[in-house]
Scaffold this active site. Structure first.
Site, PDB file in Angstrom:
ATOM      1  N   HIS A  14      -6.483  -7.825  10.143  1.00  0.00           N
ATOM      2  CA  HIS A  14      -7.373  -7.149   9.195  1.00  0.00           C
ATOM      3  C   HIS A  14      -6.591  -6.796   7.930  1.00  0.00           C
ATOM      4  O   HIS A  14      -6.021  -5.712   7.809  1.00  0.00           O
ATOM      5  CB  HIS A  14      -7.988  -5.892   9.817  1.00  0.00           C
ATOM      6  CG  HIS A  14      -9.188  -5.385   9.068  1.00  0.00           C
ATOM      7  ND1 HIS A  14     -10.453  -5.394   9.595  1.00  0.00           N
ATOM      8  CD2 HIS A  14      -9.318  -4.887   7.821  1.00  0.00           C
ATOM      9  CE1 HIS A  14     -11.314  -4.906   8.713  1.00  0.00           C
ATOM     10  NE2 HIS A  14     -10.632  -4.597   7.614  1.00  0.00           N
ATOM     11  N   HIS A 200     -17.357  -6.720   9.200  1.00  0.00           N
ATOM     12  CA  HIS A 200     -17.085  -5.285   9.254  1.00  0.00           C
ATOM     13  C   HIS A 200     -18.291  -4.576   9.885  1.00  0.00           C
ATOM     14  O   HIS A 200     -19.433  -5.023   9.749  1.00  0.00           O
ATOM     15  CB  HIS A 200     -16.887  -4.718   7.859  1.00  0.00           C
ATOM     16  CG  HIS A 200     -15.560  -5.049   7.250  1.00  0.00           C
ATOM     17  ND1 HIS A 200     -15.072  -6.332   7.179  1.00  0.00           N
ATOM     18  CD2 HIS A 200     -14.619  -4.265   6.663  1.00  0.00           C
ATOM     19  CE1 HIS A 200     -13.887  -6.318   6.581  1.00  0.00           C
ATOM     20  NE2 HIS A 200     -13.584  -5.082   6.260  1.00  0.00           N
ATOM     21  N   GLU A 203     -17.808   1.696  10.774  1.00  0.00           N
ATOM     22  CA  GLU A 203     -16.808   2.593  10.179  1.00  0.00           C
ATOM     23  C   GLU A 203     -17.524   3.657   9.359  1.00  0.00           C
ATOM     24  O   GLU A 203     -17.539   4.834   9.716  1.00  0.00           O
ATOM     25  CB  GLU A 203     -15.814   1.835   9.294  1.00  0.00           C
ATOM     26  CG  GLU A 203     -14.731   2.779   8.737  1.00  0.00           C
ATOM     27  CD  GLU A 203     -13.829   2.128   7.720  1.00  0.00           C
ATOM     28  OE1 GLU A 203     -12.668   2.557   7.616  1.00  0.00           O
ATOM     29  OE2 GLU A 203     -14.281   1.212   7.014  1.00  0.00           O
ATOM     30  N   ASP A 281      -5.583  -3.155   6.588  1.00  0.00           N
ATOM     31  CA  ASP A 281      -6.768  -3.134   5.726  1.00  0.00           C
ATOM     32  C   ASP A 281      -6.393  -3.388   4.259  1.00  0.00           C
ATOM     33  O   ASP A 281      -6.423  -4.527   3.804  1.00  0.00           O
ATOM     34  CB  ASP A 281      -7.521  -1.811   5.891  1.00  0.00           C
ATOM     35  CG  ASP A 281      -9.001  -1.922   5.530  1.00  0.00           C
ATOM     36  OD1 ASP A 281      -9.426  -3.012   5.098  1.00  0.00           O
ATOM     37  OD2 ASP A 281      -9.735  -0.937   5.692  1.00  0.00           O
ATOM     38  N   ASP A 282      -6.044  -2.355   3.513  1.00  0.00           N
ATOM     39  CA  ASP A 282      -5.711  -2.463   2.088  1.00  0.00           C
ATOM     40  C   ASP A 282      -4.452  -1.653   1.787  1.00  0.00           C
ATOM     41  O   ASP A 282      -4.524  -0.561   1.218  1.00  0.00           O
ATOM     42  CB  ASP A 282      -6.872  -1.952   1.225  1.00  0.00           C
ATOM     43  CG  ASP A 282      -8.117  -2.801   1.352  1.00  0.00           C
ATOM     44  OD1 ASP A 282      -8.060  -3.980   0.957  1.00  0.00           O
ATOM     45  OD2 ASP A 282      -9.144  -2.292   1.838  1.00  0.00           O
TER      46      ASP A 282
END
Length: 342
Positions: A14, A200, A203, A281-282
């Site tokens: 991810h 996704h 969340e 993720d980021d």
């Protein structure tokens, strides 16, 4: 002695394309193009926002500011190469990077060149670093579902399981936007081309939204999925169906879904029998990479070396790599655990 988490073989499943950019690269690109970035992007602290529409807007605006720096083939290749180098330094053996080529197509001649640049550099970076870099093509909830069908057809032309190939099809951006059912045709096109569904879900929104994702998109993996723990019947169904979870603890906290890393239901998911793969993720925005997620599992949730090895093995099993590669990497995990003395 505390076993070295960087030496633990693991799969990174991810990671978003622009979000994988090094902060130093972002600053260099901004300086070279005389681009003024939001002040908080230049700080060492992670971006933190509340889990509401206003918080997501701030997150997206920050992401877009960084993405605006990616306007050439050279920069696109650099992001892939540096992401592979960073993952190699953290013990990754497999990286499945997610990209929406729509965002970069205007600068390199179209959707197909944009995707082929990423795939070509993924293959080169795999050779150079030893990390298998495969690609997930992701549509955005903020665009028309017909755009998602176009991307699914494009992605299917490059389907495979090895380095520099497309292994899955995703759906990202704000869960509160669009209707999940409208994207079912795109995921059907992707499945027919041999691509795994990796959208996704679960969340920002809870179990009811996640049920729609599972029902309409038929995923092999769920990006996040943490809110499934709010509905134990749903969680049991996901586990029984063999759907894996891409868990990103730092992201969950920085996007305001949970107050602390200890509140992220990692142990609950593992104890339910779920296959979990930790992801960053980021990291550009959250200033937290893959090894940091394993460190959080150790420090915030009390995971032992054996449990961390099981997490790493889950990431390998959840990957879309070949069975032969999975078997080899799981052997390396067993060797790491034996060396730790556990």
């Amino acid at each position: 002695m505390v076993a070295d988490l960087r030496a633990l073989p693991k799969a990174h499943l991810h990671l978003h394309f622009t979000g994988a950019m090094r902060p130093s690269t972002m600053r260099e690109l901004a300086e070279s193009t005389h681009t003024r970035l939001p002040a908080h992007l230049l700080e060492a602290d992670p971006l933190k926002v509340p889990a509401d529409a206003r918080g997501w807007f701030r997150f997206q605006r920050s992401y877009d500011a960084a993405r605006a720096l990616v306007r050439s083939e050279e920069v696109m290749r650099r992001i892939v190469r540096e992401a592979a180098e960073d993952d190699a330094a953290e013990g990754s053996v497999r990286l499945e990077m997610q990209v929406d080529p729509t965002s970069y197509a205007p600068w390199v001649g179209g959707l197909t060149p944009a995707l082929e640049i990423v795939l070509d550099e993924a293959k080169e970076a795999s050779r150079a670093t030893g990390v298998q870099v495969a690609i997930i093509v992701a549509a955005s909830r903020t665009r028309h579902p017909l755009d998602a069908r176009t991307l699914a057809r494009l992605a299917g032309n490059y389907a495979g399981d090895g380095p520099g190939e497309v292994v899955g099809f995703g759906l990202s951006n704000d869960e509160r936007v669009g209707h999940t059912a409208d994207f079912s045709a795109a995921f059907r096109i992707a499945r027919n081309a041999g691509l795994a569904g990796v959208p996704h879900g679960g969340e920002l929104l809870g179990p009811s939204s996640l049920r729609e994702v599972v029902g309409h998109l038929k995923p092999a993996r769920i990006g996040h999925g943490v809110r499934s723990t709010e509905d134990l019947d749903l969680l049991t169904r996901l586990v029984d169906d063999g759907i894996s979870f891409e868990l990103c603890p730092s992201s969950n906290v920085n996007l305001g879904v949970y107050a602390t890393a200890g509140d992220v239901p990692l142990r609950q998911l593992v104890q339910s029998g779920a296959r979990v793969a930790l992801g960053a993720d980021d990291p550009l925005l959250f200033r937290s990479r893959l090894v940091d997620q394993y460190r959080l599992a150790r420090e915030a949730h009390g995971f032992s070396d054996a449990e961390l090895a099981a997490l790493a093995q889950g990431s390998i099993e959840a990957s879309l790599a070949s069975e032969a590669d999975k078997a080899r990497w799981k052997g390396q995990i067993r060797a790491w655990l034996a060396a730790s003395g556990t």
